[in-house]
Design an enzyme around this catalytic site. Structure first.
Site, short mmCIF file in Angstrom:
data_model
loop_
_atom_site.label_atom_id
_atom_site.label_comp_id
_atom_site.label_asym_id
_atom_site.label_seq_id
_atom_site.Cartn_x
_atom_site.Cartn_y
_atom_site.Cartn_z
N CYS A 1 28.80 18.20 -10.92
CA CYS A 1 29.79 17.82 -9.89
C CYS A 1 29.18 16.88 -8.86
O CYS A 1 29.11 17.21 -7.67
CB CYS A 1 30.34 19.07 -9.22
N HIS B 1 21.31 14.04 -19.92
CA HIS B 1 22.39 13.73 -20.86
C HIS B 1 22.15 14.30 -22.27
O HIS B 1 23.07 14.87 -22.87
CB HIS B 1 22.58 12.21 -20.96
N SER C 1 29.04 23.41 -12.52
CA SER C 1 27.93 22.95 -11.69
C SER C 1 26.79 23.93 -11.87
O SER C 1 27.00 25.07 -12.33
CB SER C 1 28.39 22.91 -10.22
N LYS D 1 26.70 6.73 -18.93
CA LYS D 1 25.67 5.78 -19.33
C LYS D 1 24.44 6.01 -18.48
O LYS D 1 24.62 6.46 -17.33
CB LYS D 1 26.14 4.34 -19.20
N1 LIG Z 1 30.19 4.83 -14.89
C1 LIG Z 1 29.87 4.59 -13.65
O1 LIG Z 1 30.49 3.77 -12.97
C2 LIG Z 1 28.75 5.35 -13.03
C3 LIG Z 1 28.55 5.28 -11.65
C4 LIG Z 1 27.54 6.07 -11.09
C5 LIG Z 1 26.75 6.86 -11.92
N2 LIG Z 1 26.96 6.88 -13.26
C6 LIG Z 1 26.12 7.72 -14.14
O2 LIG Z 1 26.45 9.08 -13.89
C7 LIG Z 1 25.29 9.88 -13.92
C8 LIG Z 1 25.24 10.68 -12.61
O3 LIG Z 1 25.18 9.78 -11.53
P1 LIG Z 1 25.69 10.20 -10.06
O4 LIG Z 1 25.62 8.98 -9.23
O5 LIG Z 1 26.96 10.94 -10.15
O6 LIG Z 1 24.52 11.20 -9.63
P2 LIG Z 1 24.58 12.38 -8.59
O7 LIG Z 1 25.59 12.11 -7.52
O8 LIG Z 1 23.19 12.68 -8.21
O9 LIG Z 1 25.15 13.60 -9.45
C9 LIG Z 1 24.46 14.10 -10.55
C10 LIG Z 1 24.79 15.58 -10.70
O10 LIG Z 1 24.04 16.07 -11.80
C11 LIG Z 1 23.75 17.44 -11.61
N3 LIG Z 1 22.33 17.69 -11.91
C12 LIG Z 1 21.86 18.33 -12.99
N4 LIG Z 1 20.54 18.37 -12.99
C13 LIG Z 1 20.13 17.72 -11.88
C14 LIG Z 1 18.86 17.45 -11.31
N5 LIG Z 1 17.72 17.84 -11.91
N6 LIG Z 1 18.79 16.77 -10.16
C15 LIG Z 1 19.93 16.34 -9.56
N7 LIG Z 1 21.17 16.60 -10.04
C16 LIG Z 1 21.27 17.28 -11.19
C17 LIG Z 1 24.16 17.78 -10.18
O11 LIG Z 1 25.40 18.44 -10.27
P3 LIG Z 1 25.55 20.04 -10.09
O12 LIG Z 1 24.67 20.37 -8.92
O13 LIG Z 1 27.00 20.18 -9.83
O14 LIG Z 1 25.11 20.69 -11.34
C18 LIG Z 1 24.36 16.44 -9.51
O15 LIG Z 1 25.35 16.49 -8.52
C19 LIG Z 1 24.11 8.95 -14.13
O16 LIG Z 1 23.67 9.04 -15.46
C20 LIG Z 1 24.65 7.57 -13.84
O17 LIG Z 1 24.09 6.56 -14.66
C21 LIG Z 1 27.94 6.14 -13.82
#
Ligand SMILES: NC(=O)c1ccc[n+]([C@@H]2O[C@H](COP(=O)([O-])OP(=O)(O)OC[C@H]3O[C@@H](n4cnc5c(N)ncnc54)[C@H](OP(=O)(O)O)[C@@H]3O)[C@@H](O)[C@H]2O)c1
Length: 324
Positions: free
Chosen positions: A9, A76, A33, A94
């Site tokens: 999340c 992933h 989460s 991605k």
């Molecule tokens: N398609 C797009 O436009 C787009 C844009 C941004 C990012 N992305 C991709 O989406 C993915 C996530 O990016 P994001 O920007 O959403 O990141 P983020 O805000 O840091 O969220 C990642 C989530 O992953 C979970 N998680 C699981 N293991 C973790 C760890 N060891 N450290 C930190 N978080 C962990 C956490 O959720 P819980 O605490 O809820 O488990 C965290 O909130 C990346 O692979 C990125 O490339 C895609």
């Protein structure tokens, strides 16, 4: 109705959930989460019925058809295989994984479980890309010669956060360089020449990278990515008789310009509602309904090419992730 689950999340999960509201016949049934409180808060925001404090509980929910994986890059592979082995379809953010070896394991899991798997390269499903494909199919700019494209933005330096931290797959190439690369692969296939240079951050991740690619048949791509500086964020596809510009920000462009030699340039708008993530979600659902395991517009082969090429780029600039 297709029942979706969201795994993790964070930032992009929220934007995806906003977009999913606009996908016909999609229901966000569950979110998971690592923390129950976070799942509860996220679920309350989107009116989600099932709120899980563990990814495993989401994966084993018998009513979920497809899971959207929104964990950091390094999660992933494990999270997708968890869901595939539990019989779910998977739409995974991605990059599909941090290297080609992991991507191969994910594809093997999709094959052995006969379940759908797609990298969430949402650009390929946006309305503007239908127009780009139509122009290319009709040969509007002649035989393709080159692509110039970049994606760079300025992020504050945080050695712990996922953008700079090697433990979380940090670096510009995997995070945003994959967009210009995916466009190049869409146009030209797998490169047979790769030349990359980069500046590394204090954590050893690439903060700005330039990479030139050559393809069988002679087409070339000049691409770049950055997480320490904002770059033009444009893409220009060059053919023998003209060019197509995907205006800033090119990976979610709503404006396109085509310039054919001897004619006036024409700019056309292709807007979309909400965050735009509904198009990839709809595509995934349609593919699953047809019994497909991969989507023809973002097939496994392209994810493998992306991963192999990024492996080679990282090899040339000296970026290795723990365990590699
Ligand atoms: N398609 C797009 O436009 C787009 C844009 C941004 C990012 N992305 C991709 O989406 C993915 C996530 O990016 P994001 O920007 O959403 O990141 P983020 O805000 O840091 O969220 C990642 C989530 O992953 C979970 N998680 C699981 N293991 C973790 C760890 N060891 N450290 C930190 N978080 C962990 C956490 O959720 P819980 O605490 O809820 O488990 C965290 O909130 C990346 O692979 C990125 O490339 C895609």
């Amino acid at each position: 109705m297709t029942n979706w689950g969201i795994l993790a999340c964070g930032n992009i999960a929220r934007k995806f959930a906003q977009g999913l509201v606009f996908a016909p016949n999609a229901k966000l049934l569950a979110v998971a989460s690592r923390s129950q409180e976070k799942a509860d808060a996220f679920g309350a925001e989107f009116g989600v019925e099932r709120l899980y404090g563990s990814y495993q509980d989401l994966a084993t929910d018998p009513d979920i058809d497809i899971v959207y994986i929104a964990s950091p890059h390094t999660g992933h592979c494990e999270h997708a295989i968890l869901c595939l082995d539990s019989g779910k379809g998977v739409l995974c953010e991605k990059p599909l994984a941090i290297n080609a070896q992991q991507v191969e394991r994910m594809i093997a899991a999709a094959q052995r479980n006969e379940r759908f798997l797609m990298e969430a390269m949402w650009t390929r499903f946006l309305p503007m890309m239908n127009q780009v494909r139509a122009w290319l199919d009709e040969g509007a700019i002649g035989p393709l010669q080159a692509l110039y494209a970049d994606f760079g933005f300025r992020a504050g330096f945080n050695p712990e956060g996922r953008l700079f931290n090697l433990d979380l797959g940090g670096g510009s190439i995997l995070d945003v360089g994959i967009y210009p690369l995916a466009l190049a692969v869409q146009l030209f296939g797998e490169p047979n020449r790769v030349q990359a240079i980069a500046n590394l951050s204090p954590t050893g991740s690439d903060e700005i990278a330039l990479f030139n690619l050559g393809f069988p048949g002679g087409a070339m791509a000049s691409l770049s990515s950055a997480i320490r500086a904002t770059t033009p964020m444009e893409a220009t596809i060059v053919g023998e008789n003209g060019l197509i510009r995907l205006h800033r920000p090119f990976w979610k462009a709503t404006l396109l310009t085509i310039e054919v030699q001897g004619k006036d340039a024409v700019t056309t708008a292709r807007p979309f509602e909400s965050t735009g993530y509904q198009y990839e979600a709809t595509a995934a659902m349609e593919a699953m309904e047809q019994g497909l395991l991969e989507h023809p517009l973002m097939p496994w082969g392209d994810s493998l090419i992306l991963a192999r090429t990024m492996d080679e780029i990282r090899n040339q600039i000296g970026v290795r992730y723990p365990g590699e």
